[in-house]
Design a protein around this motif. Structure first.
Motif, mmCIF file in Angstrom:
data_model
loop_
_atom_site.group_PDB
_atom_site.id
_atom_site.type_symbol
_atom_site.label_atom_id
_atom_site.label_comp_id
_atom_site.label_asym_id
_atom_site.label_seq_id
_atom_site.Cartn_x
_atom_site.Cartn_y
_atom_site.Cartn_z
ATOM 1 N N ASN A 110 0.702 -1.344 0.100
ATOM 2 C CA ASN A 110 0.135 -0.052 -0.011
ATOM 3 C C ASN A 110 0.794 1.269 -0.101
ATOM 4 O O ASN A 110 2.166 0.988 0.180
ATOM 5 C CB ASN A 110 -0.561 -0.267 1.296
ATOM 6 C CG ASN A 110 0.154 0.149 3.058
ATOM 7 O OD1 ASN A 110 0.392 1.079 2.840
ATOM 8 N ND2 ASN A 110 -0.499 -0.957 3.145
ATOM 9 N N ALA A 164 -2.792 -4.488 6.020
ATOM 10 C CA ALA A 164 -3.331 -3.678 6.523
ATOM 11 C C ALA A 164 -3.437 -3.482 8.469
ATOM 12 O O ALA A 164 -3.967 -2.724 9.110
ATOM 13 C CB ALA A 164 -4.690 -3.439 6.235
ATOM 14 N N TRP A 168 -0.904 1.107 7.409
ATOM 15 C CA TRP A 168 -1.648 0.916 6.100
ATOM 16 C C TRP A 168 -1.847 2.565 5.628
ATOM 17 O O TRP A 168 -1.974 3.149 6.414
ATOM 18 C CB TRP A 168 -2.988 0.342 6.012
ATOM 19 C CG TRP A 168 -3.764 0.267 5.141
ATOM 20 C CD1 TRP A 168 -3.557 -0.161 4.136
ATOM 21 C CD2 TRP A 168 -4.665 1.262 4.957
ATOM 22 N NE1 TRP A 168 -4.984 0.220 2.944
ATOM 23 C CE2 TRP A 168 -5.008 1.226 3.189
ATOM 24 C CE3 TRP A 168 -5.443 2.380 5.348
ATOM 25 C CZ2 TRP A 168 -5.914 1.920 2.840
ATOM 26 C CZ3 TRP A 168 -6.302 3.013 5.371
ATOM 27 C CH2 TRP A 168 -6.884 2.960 2.924
ATOM 28 N N GLY A 170 -4.104 4.861 2.687
ATOM 29 C CA GLY A 170 -4.533 4.712 2.032
ATOM 30 C C GLY A 170 -6.178 6.163 1.314
ATOM 31 O O GLY A 170 -6.172 6.776 2.863
ATOM 32 N N LEU A 171 -7.245 5.935 0.878
ATOM 33 C CA LEU A 171 -7.673 7.200 0.347
ATOM 34 C C LEU A 171 -9.331 6.544 0.964
ATOM 35 O O LEU A 171 -9.827 5.573 0.539
ATOM 36 C CB LEU A 171 -8.463 7.657 -0.996
ATOM 37 C CG LEU A 171 -6.748 8.412 -1.503
ATOM 38 C CD1 LEU A 171 -6.963 8.917 -3.061
ATOM 39 C CD2 LEU A 171 -6.096 10.017 -0.873
ATOM 40 N N GLU A 172 -9.936 7.571 1.538
ATOM 41 C CA GLU A 172 -11.193 6.741 2.798
ATOM 42 C C GLU A 172 -12.084 7.872 2.353
ATOM 43 O O GLU A 172 -11.473 9.209 3.364
ATOM 44 C CB GLU A 172 -11.136 6.026 3.662
ATOM 45 C CG GLU A 172 -10.322 5.148 3.955
ATOM 46 C CD GLU A 172 -10.914 4.445 5.244
ATOM 47 O OE1 GLU A 172 -10.753 5.178 6.205
ATOM 48 O OE2 GLU A 172 -9.902 3.341 5.885
ATOM 49 N N GLN A 173 -12.984 7.611 1.520
ATOM 50 C CA GLN A 173 -14.128 9.104 1.149
ATOM 51 C C GLN A 173 -13.024 10.502 1.535
ATOM 52 O O GLN A 173 -13.807 11.039 2.223
ATOM 53 C CB GLN A 173 -15.053 9.126 2.263
ATOM 54 C CG GLN A 173 -15.330 8.091 3.186
ATOM 55 C CD GLN A 173 -16.531 8.366 4.563
ATOM 56 O OE1 GLN A 173 -16.496 9.034 4.800
ATOM 57 N NE2 GLN A 173 -17.046 6.608 4.279
ATOM 58 N N VAL A 177 -5.660 8.523 4.414
ATOM 59 C CA VAL A 177 -5.589 8.177 6.353
ATOM 60 C C VAL A 177 -4.410 7.038 6.093
ATOM 61 O O VAL A 177 -3.911 6.102 5.413
ATOM 62 C CB VAL A 177 -7.048 7.115 6.130
ATOM 63 C CG1 VAL A 177 -7.863 6.155 7.630
ATOM 64 C CG2 VAL A 177 -8.241 8.119 5.912
ATOM 65 N N ARG A 179 -3.302 4.131 8.933
ATOM 66 C CA ARG A 179 -3.059 3.319 10.133
ATOM 67 C C ARG A 179 -2.170 2.747 10.860
ATOM 68 O O ARG A 179 -1.566 2.036 10.177
ATOM 69 C CB ARG A 179 -4.507 2.754 9.683
ATOM 70 C CG ARG A 179 -5.767 2.859 9.792
ATOM 71 C CD ARG A 179 -7.092 1.544 9.839
ATOM 72 N NE ARG A 179 -8.344 2.322 9.508
ATOM 73 C CZ ARG A 179 -8.564 2.319 8.698
ATOM 74 N NH1 ARG A 179 -8.007 1.296 7.029
ATOM 75 N NH2 ARG A 179 -9.553 2.426 7.701
#
Length: 312
Positions: A110, A164, A168, A170-173, A177, A179
């Protein structure tokens, strides 16, 4: 071929192989994971980039040398049949391979690897490149130890962890983001500390041995700023921290109890330290830092292999 081997200083690549192997073994012991494809790809890419930074280091030292004796009689480019152009081409080829492999690994995992990899890439390149390289400032020991000792170790753990679960990004909404498993990162930081310290000590011992030559080449390292007496004390403290970190890892039940067996190499390490304190000379005592690193981490590896096979 012999000149190229000397240019990339193949014999010193153990400094990156050690955190790779120790990280792999701890990954299996702590998290029970091993991704063969990722490990093969990363090992090749890691070695290529390590060799590339070494080539750049030798190239910049040759180009920027103020001491003509050093340039012609000590620097590998001056003593070999290689030209500056050939060295630059070798550097470009190695960086190219490392970059391609890095992109493949980002696709397989990722986005967080992209940012970590870019950070390591920037540190590695600007370690010796640019108007004021990192190696010519009092940051070399810290950044080399952290980048190789912690950075390689972290990447190995990351590449072997389930998607993840460890780290991790990545794109969320529409939002970026990140984590991180904080407890796992504490474990990684503690487990990597001996590697950070022993690798930093290789750079520190190198700068101790080269202090006078470095000054003539306008290269002002940490040793120049804190002085030899303090640098020698730091050299000793870093080994002490290495052994304390291993004990704490066992106490916190992060590492197998067999790791305490690594303490037995403390005796020859102590003897080597005493020899180095008497004389800091590139051709005779510098290698003691490499020997100490090998003794400590080979013992770690053996005990980790036994632990993984018989006690996991």
């Amino acid at each position: 071929m012999k000149d190229i081997i000397e240019l990339v200083e193949l014999r010193t690549k153990i400094a990156s192989v050690n955190p790779f192997i120790v990280g792999l073994l701890y990954s299996i012991w702590t998290f029970g994971n091993f991704n063969e494809v990722n490990m093969v790809l990363f090992f090749i890419g890691m070695l290529c980039f390590d060799m590339a930074t070494t080539v750049m280091n030798n190239l910049m030292d040759y180009v920027k040398a103020k001491n003509e004796t050093y340039r012609q009689e000590e620097n590998v480019i001056g003593t070999s049949s290689l030209t500056v152009k050939q060295a630059a081409m070798i550097f470009g080829s190695l960086v190219g391979v490392a970059t391609i492999i890095g992109i493949i690994l980002v696709v397989r995992t990722n986005m967080i690897l992209l940012f970590v990899g870019m950070l390591c890439f920037v540190i590695g390149i600007f370690y010796t490149f640019g108007p004021i390289p990192i190696s010519r400032m009092p940051l070399g020991e810290v950044l080399s130890g952290v980048t190789m000792g912690f950075g390689i170790f972290w990447i190995v753990i990351f590449l072997n962890s389930p998607e993840a679960s460890f780290a991790w990004m990545g794109l969320e909404q529409g939002m970026l983001v990140v984590r991180l498993a904080l407890l796992d990162h504490f474990k990684v930081a503690l487990l990597s500390l001996p590697l950070v310290c022993t690798i930093a000590n290789i750079m520190l011992s190198n700068n101790l041995c080269d202090l006078e030559t470095d000054i003539t080449n306008h290269r002002y390292t940490l040793v120049y700023y804190i002085g030899k007496p303090t640098a020698l004390k730091l050299y000793q403290v870093l080994y002490f921290i290495s052994f304390v970190a291993m004990v704490l890892a066992v106490v916190f039940k992060i590492a197998p109890i067999l790791i305490l067996g690594t303490l037995v190499v403390g005796i020859p390490v102590y003897k080597n330290i005493q020899i180095f304190l008497q004389e800091q000379e590139k051709r005779t005592t510098f290698a003691l830092a490499i020997k100490n690193m090998v003794m400590i981490h080979v013992m770690q590896m053996l005990l980790l292999v036994i632990s993984v096979i018989f006690f996991r």
